[in-house]
Design an enzyme around this catalytic site. Structure first.
Site: not given
Length: 114
Positions: A10-12
């Site tokens: 979920n890290c951009d």
């Protein structure tokens, strides 16, 4: 061999990196810190390649939530490694291990091998 992208899904920056790699025809293996843990032997390789100051994310939420005494205790590679092992989200993401042996940290396509 393919590059290995280490991080959390979920890290951009991880998302952007994985998309960039796919868009440029590079198949990459993804290593999820949350599900697979932080590979200790690889952390040593990353530290040797980029240094603890680059690898330790001191701008993120996880770092800011750490006790001030713990933050202050990080002064070298060994102490940074200990914090990163206990708090995987303090590792700047993504870490990409390239087939050439090069290691890059963050979404930095201008530094990636062609």
């Amino acid at each position: 061999m393919h590059p290995i992208v280490y991080g959390i899904p979920n890290c951009d920056s991880v998302k952007k990196s994985r998309t960039w790699l796919a868009d440029h025809g590079l198949s990459a293996t993804f290593h999820d810190f949350k599900k697979q843990g932080v590979p200790e032997a690889e952390v040593d390789v990353w530290l040797a390649a980029v240094g603890w100051e680059t690898l330790l994310n001191r701008k993120g939420t996880t770092w800011r939530k750490l006790d001030a005494a713990l933050q202050a205790s990080v002064s070298d590679s060994s102490s940074a490694k200990q914090v990163m092992r206990e708090h995987a989200s303090t590792i700047k993401r993504p870490v990409i291990a390239w087939p050439s042996g090069q290691v890059t940290v963050g979404f930095t396509p201008d530094q990636w091998p062609a």
